[in-house]
Design an enzyme around this catalytic site. Structure first.
Site, mmCIF file in Angstrom:
data_model
loop_
_atom_site.group_PDB
_atom_site.id
_atom_site.type_symbol
_atom_site.label_atom_id
_atom_site.label_comp_id
_atom_site.label_asym_id
_atom_site.label_seq_id
_atom_site.Cartn_x
_atom_site.Cartn_y
_atom_site.Cartn_z
ATOM 1 N N ARG A 7 -5.256 1.415 -1.936
ATOM 2 C CA ARG A 7 -3.867 1.677 -1.165
ATOM 3 C C ARG A 7 -2.797 0.687 -1.502
ATOM 4 O O ARG A 7 -2.079 1.124 -2.400
ATOM 5 C CB ARG A 7 -4.040 2.052 0.176
ATOM 6 C CG ARG A 7 -3.014 2.818 0.957
ATOM 7 C CD ARG A 7 -1.611 2.109 1.225
ATOM 8 N NE ARG A 7 -1.760 1.190 2.426
ATOM 9 C CZ ARG A 7 -0.701 0.431 2.508
ATOM 10 N NH1 ARG A 7 0.298 0.633 1.869
ATOM 11 N NH2 ARG A 7 -0.907 -0.803 3.486
ATOM 12 N N GLU A 8 -2.733 -0.213 -0.657
ATOM 13 C CA GLU A 8 -1.765 -1.247 -1.094
ATOM 14 C C GLU A 8 -1.847 -1.529 -2.571
ATOM 15 O O GLU A 8 -0.713 -1.825 -3.288
ATOM 16 C CB GLU A 8 -1.865 -2.502 -0.147
ATOM 17 C CG GLU A 8 -0.828 -3.711 -0.371
ATOM 18 C CD GLU A 8 0.673 -3.225 -0.221
ATOM 19 O OE1 GLU A 8 0.831 -2.752 1.120
ATOM 20 O OE2 GLU A 8 1.378 -3.483 -0.768
ATOM 21 N N HIS A 47 -4.172 5.992 4.668
ATOM 22 C CA HIS A 47 -3.018 5.412 5.187
ATOM 23 C C HIS A 47 -1.855 6.541 4.991
ATOM 24 O O HIS A 47 -1.440 6.729 3.953
ATOM 25 C CB HIS A 47 -2.748 4.155 4.268
ATOM 26 C CG HIS A 47 -1.564 3.326 4.789
ATOM 27 N ND1 HIS A 47 -0.296 3.574 4.748
ATOM 28 C CD2 HIS A 47 -1.617 2.435 6.128
ATOM 29 C CE1 HIS A 47 0.461 2.590 5.366
ATOM 30 N NE2 HIS A 47 -0.454 1.849 5.993
ATOM 31 N N ARG A 86 -5.519 4.388 13.662
ATOM 32 C CA ARG A 86 -4.521 3.226 13.902
ATOM 33 C C ARG A 86 -3.253 3.635 13.735
ATOM 34 O O ARG A 86 -2.715 4.564 13.141
ATOM 35 C CB ARG A 86 -4.881 2.356 12.937
ATOM 36 C CG ARG A 86 -4.077 1.053 13.064
ATOM 37 C CD ARG A 86 -3.700 0.430 11.703
ATOM 38 N NE ARG A 86 -2.601 1.093 11.166
ATOM 39 C CZ ARG A 86 -2.185 0.941 9.816
ATOM 40 N NH1 ARG A 86 -2.617 -0.177 9.292
ATOM 41 N NH2 ARG A 86 -1.248 1.563 9.359
ATOM 42 N N THR A 108 5.994 -6.442 6.267
ATOM 43 C CA THR A 108 6.223 -5.609 5.254
ATOM 44 C C THR A 108 7.219 -6.283 4.116
ATOM 45 O O THR A 108 7.050 -6.095 2.905
ATOM 46 C CB THR A 108 7.234 -4.416 5.612
ATOM 47 O OG1 THR A 108 6.222 -3.633 6.792
ATOM 48 C CG2 THR A 108 7.088 -3.249 4.489
ATOM 49 N N HIS A 132 -1.118 -6.780 8.683
ATOM 50 C CA HIS A 132 -0.868 -6.942 7.447
ATOM 51 C C HIS A 132 0.141 -7.660 6.671
ATOM 52 O O HIS A 132 1.316 -7.612 7.370
ATOM 53 C CB HIS A 132 -0.612 -5.210 7.061
ATOM 54 C CG HIS A 132 -0.175 -4.943 5.752
ATOM 55 N ND1 HIS A 132 -1.314 -4.372 4.940
ATOM 56 C CD2 HIS A 132 0.876 -4.783 4.908
ATOM 57 C CE1 HIS A 132 -0.550 -4.060 3.694
ATOM 58 N NE2 HIS A 132 0.611 -4.212 3.648
ATOM 59 N N HIS A 188 2.335 -9.330 3.734
ATOM 60 C CA HIS A 188 2.877 -9.699 2.430
ATOM 61 C C HIS A 188 3.278 -11.302 1.838
ATOM 62 O O HIS A 188 3.324 -11.930 2.924
ATOM 63 C CB HIS A 188 4.329 -8.729 2.071
ATOM 64 C CG HIS A 188 3.788 -7.473 1.679
ATOM 65 N ND1 HIS A 188 3.731 -6.969 0.625
ATOM 66 C CD2 HIS A 188 3.427 -6.340 2.767
ATOM 67 C CE1 HIS A 188 3.434 -5.779 0.378
ATOM 68 N NE2 HIS A 188 3.236 -5.302 1.945
ATOM 69 N N HIS A 197 -12.089 -39.319 -7.471
ATOM 70 C CA HIS A 197 -12.464 -38.092 -7.361
ATOM 71 C C HIS A 197 -13.900 -37.900 -7.645
ATOM 72 O O HIS A 197 -14.867 -37.487 -6.993
ATOM 73 C CB HIS A 197 -11.411 -36.956 -7.245
ATOM 74 C CG HIS A 197 -10.541 -36.699 -6.677
ATOM 75 N ND1 HIS A 197 -9.670 -35.653 -6.372
ATOM 76 C CD2 HIS A 197 -9.638 -37.745 -5.910
ATOM 77 C CE1 HIS A 197 -8.836 -35.996 -5.294
ATOM 78 N NE2 HIS A 197 -8.494 -37.050 -5.244
#
Lengths: 469, 469
Positions: free
Chosen positions: B60-61, B120, B180, B214, B241, B243, B338
């Site tokens: 979807r996204e 969605h 939702r 968003t 959600h 971004h 390291h």
């Protein structure tokens, strides 16, 4: 505890730094859009988000990146680019690492850059003596291993650490140089021991103490907690160093500043051990939202892309597709409602403005998620004239075409141009050249389906996209 | 407020989930290294870091990512791979976006996957009706735009939102599906209005409320604050959600869980609008540090790399060099100390274990930062026998060679092998084939310099590297 409005309202990238109650208040009035929060900004007297400094470690931490092999010429190029960008400090690999490292250290010190030059050495007199001879402005010393602090405290270890530290600190200060003392793996260290050491070095006048999340295990609220506690224990500046193993390096740096840290270690693209540290670009993006005025006044953001390209070439990597600010799609908007809103008012879906970075916005409209508003704007950009009804019909064709094959921007433009041409010509030209008969069939089928969608949809192709939060 | 030990002690990746006072206590005893903190873990009854669920939105996204064009076959492949990996939910593009989207929605619902399928859609009856017909397990509805909430509250808007929401929610519940309700751009919305709407939909029995950053402007402590506030207002689950415009998407998701959120939206490699959202891999890395047992029990981490490759190929991008876990250097250790420590005990510089992901560790020793301990281990890996004195001499040669030209792993191995051969043969073979006379000269010079370093250095080539925090 976290003033929600602190970062919330900045629809134009400006923020509470314009609020007199905020410690970072600059007094510069910036154009701002209507504040969306019912609250006024809450002053946070611990926060240094409007006063931070960058210690740029591409030439130290970055040299530990798997692909890094910087010859002297490359180091000079990078140092100059960092200086031009405006970083406050440039940190170099220890001169004790190799003879070449020592010489490069001297060479870079002689460049006469505005940025202060630091070198990063273990807390040991041999290294300190070698380092002060190179001409650096300061030393970043660190306890060579966290084992002392990770184990339960033993007087011997603590005394050893503190005495060595004090000897080195007083030696470096006697040379008139800055001196930072840092622990390693601070977030897995014994907190009481950690604070004891920091308190002791603070008393003898260290310039900065440093906290390092050497393994990248720290979480933002844990960082806030430790830095805030340390802030209450020492009077000196606080430097922070975060690895990105769990994708929190930028967020952790931000929370450290909120808690009173003063300096943040970064590297270009985050290059360093393993998957690296706080990225310079990511920190810039984060801080632009927090205090645009401060960031714009100090750093040449329009040079970020060149700086990143320089380093990416030097270590032979590609800029990550999802890189903040400079990633190829960082300012690309695809879903119809996004495209529509961006055309009306960029701040609707952008907290960062591409023009601040010398970049431009790209409204992606060649997909099934395309809204007719995006097509309309593109039609205007192409200098064509169509009625809304024609634009909507054209949008149907672009969407149908996008159902058939991926559309590049040029493909979409050619569809629009041909559609416009066909409006006024007698013979109907194909919207795309060399379509297979199979594609033609699929296109006509898709077009029928889209045309058959209820009027409510075709009147506003974008409403469905309003779901793309 | 943030229990420092909460993430601190997990030197083996396990954590406070083994502490009975912690809500996420699993009762499973895991082998753990000595706890480094003087404190016991503090139970945090808000936190869901040991109980989170993933709503995977690559379909979807991710479809809103600039490069994304998923045909039906690709969507099915990705859906199956996500299901196999173990995500809790798979979210699909709205069936109202295009006829093809609607069909693909139906097709994926028919696959009979373990993961629940969501779609969605905007908060509108037309879309809701269309969606419930596709066979999904639930709907994620969202207010189409934040403008209502961003502006000061007007009764009309609020009534409109709440009435529409209630109508849709009751319709979807009547079909026995999950529902939702989410706002958009929640972090720039009017907080009072936001909470009013959430409270209203909670009262009519919504399954989850959703918070969406968003535009990617939220900071971790701001997220914690808003979610904690919301947690006190609603009884239902809370989905989040984020971004990644300011590089905080993973950190924000983590802080949301700490504050009581229950579900996190992710996409593979974070693909989505602009530079995307919370990455599935980054969240996995973050949560492994927080509660390894929980993550290992739910998700097939050894399939992460294949999953990322599948999606990267589908959208024609490269895996970012600095990608958590799967980035090409995520488990590469370079600086001498390291390398040395990793050979002794991996947890010294690794909070994540490559073997958990079906990957392997790589100790990079072909550089000027090389320590003799790393060479010694390589000598053993190559099945050669040398005394420590010989290893140290060999290390000098590798370091000198690295000063001349970048050394690939094969180059370094060949230097070591030839050095070993020369120890027992009469004629001295060149350490590297086809060296130019210029390179030879530079090598001999570098070798002299390194050999000339004080005994303290040559006794421990790595100490200088102890500065590489």
């Amino acid at each position: 505890m976290c003033p929600t409005p602190d970062a919330a309202p900045a629809t134009n990238g400006s923020n509470s730094s314009n609020d007199p109650s905020h410690p970072g208040f600059t007094g510069i009035a910036t154009q701002r859009t209507q504040r969306s929060s019912p609250y006024q900004p809450v002053g946070d007297f611990l926060s240094n988000v409007s006063r931070f400094k960058i210690i740029e470690s591409t030439l130290r931490e970055g040299e530990q990146f798997a692909n890094a092999f910087f010859d002297t010429e490359t180091k000079i190029q990078i140092a100059k680019a960092l200086d031009d960008f405006g970083v406050d400090y440039i940190e170099l690999t220890s001169p004790a690492a190799s003879e070449q490292s020592r010489k490069d250290c001297e060479t870079i010190c002689k460049l006469g850059l505005k940025a202060k030059i630091l070198t990063h050495v273990r807390c040991h007199m041999d290294d300190a003596r070698m380092a002060v001879e190179t001409g650096v402005d300061g030393l970043d010393v660190v306890i060579g291993t966290s084992s002392y602090l990770r184990e339960h405290s033993h007087g011997k270890d603590m005394t050893y650490i503190i005495n060595t530290a004090i000897e080195v600190i007083e030696f470096v200060k006697s040379k008139g140089l800055e001196i930072r003392f840092s622990s390693e793996d601070s977030f897995r260290s014994n907190l009481v021991d950690l604070l004891s050491v920091y308190s002791a070095v603070d008393k003898v006048g260290v310039t900065r103490v440093g906290i390092a999340d050497t393994v990248g295990c720290a979480s933002p609220r844990q960082v806030y907690d430790l830095v805030r506690t340390l802030r209450g224990v020492v009077n000196c500046d606080i430097e922070t160093h975060f690895h990105d193993d769990t994708s929190c390096a930028v967020a952790n740096a931000y929370c450290a500043l909120e808690a009173g840290a003063t300096h943040v270690d970064t590297s270009v693209l985050g290059i360093g051990e393993r998957n690296g540290i706080t990225t310079l670009g990511g920190l810039m993006a984060r801080m632009m939202v927090a205090d645009r005025d401060y960031v714009m006044s100090k750093y040449k953001l329009h040079k970020l892309k060149d700086l990143e390209n320089l380093v990416a070439d030097a270590v032979q990597i590609n800029i990550p597709f999802n890189n903040p600010i400079t990633g190829f799609c960082a300012f690309t908007h695809k879903a119809g409602i996004h495209a529509k809103a961006i055309l009306n008012n960029p701040t609707t879906y952008e907290i960062l403005k591409p023009e601040d970075y010398g970049l431009s916005r790209y409204v992606h409209f060649a997909s099934r998620l395309t809204g007719w508003n995006a097509i309309k704007s593109r039609v205007e950009q192409l200098g064509l004239t169509m009625t809304d009804a024609q634009v909507k019909l054209c949008t149907q064709k672009v969407k149908a075409m996008a159902d058939v094959r991926p559309l590049a921007i040029d493909d979409a433009d050619s569809v629009i141009r041909t559609f416009h041409l066909n409006l006024t010509s007698n013979e109907e030209k194909p919207l795309l050249p060399n379509m297979t008969s199979e594609e033609k069939a699929k296109f006509e089928k898709a077009e029928k389906e889209i045309a058959a969608e209820p009027e409510q949809k075709s009147l506003d192709q974008t409403v469905a996209q309003e779901t793309q939060a």
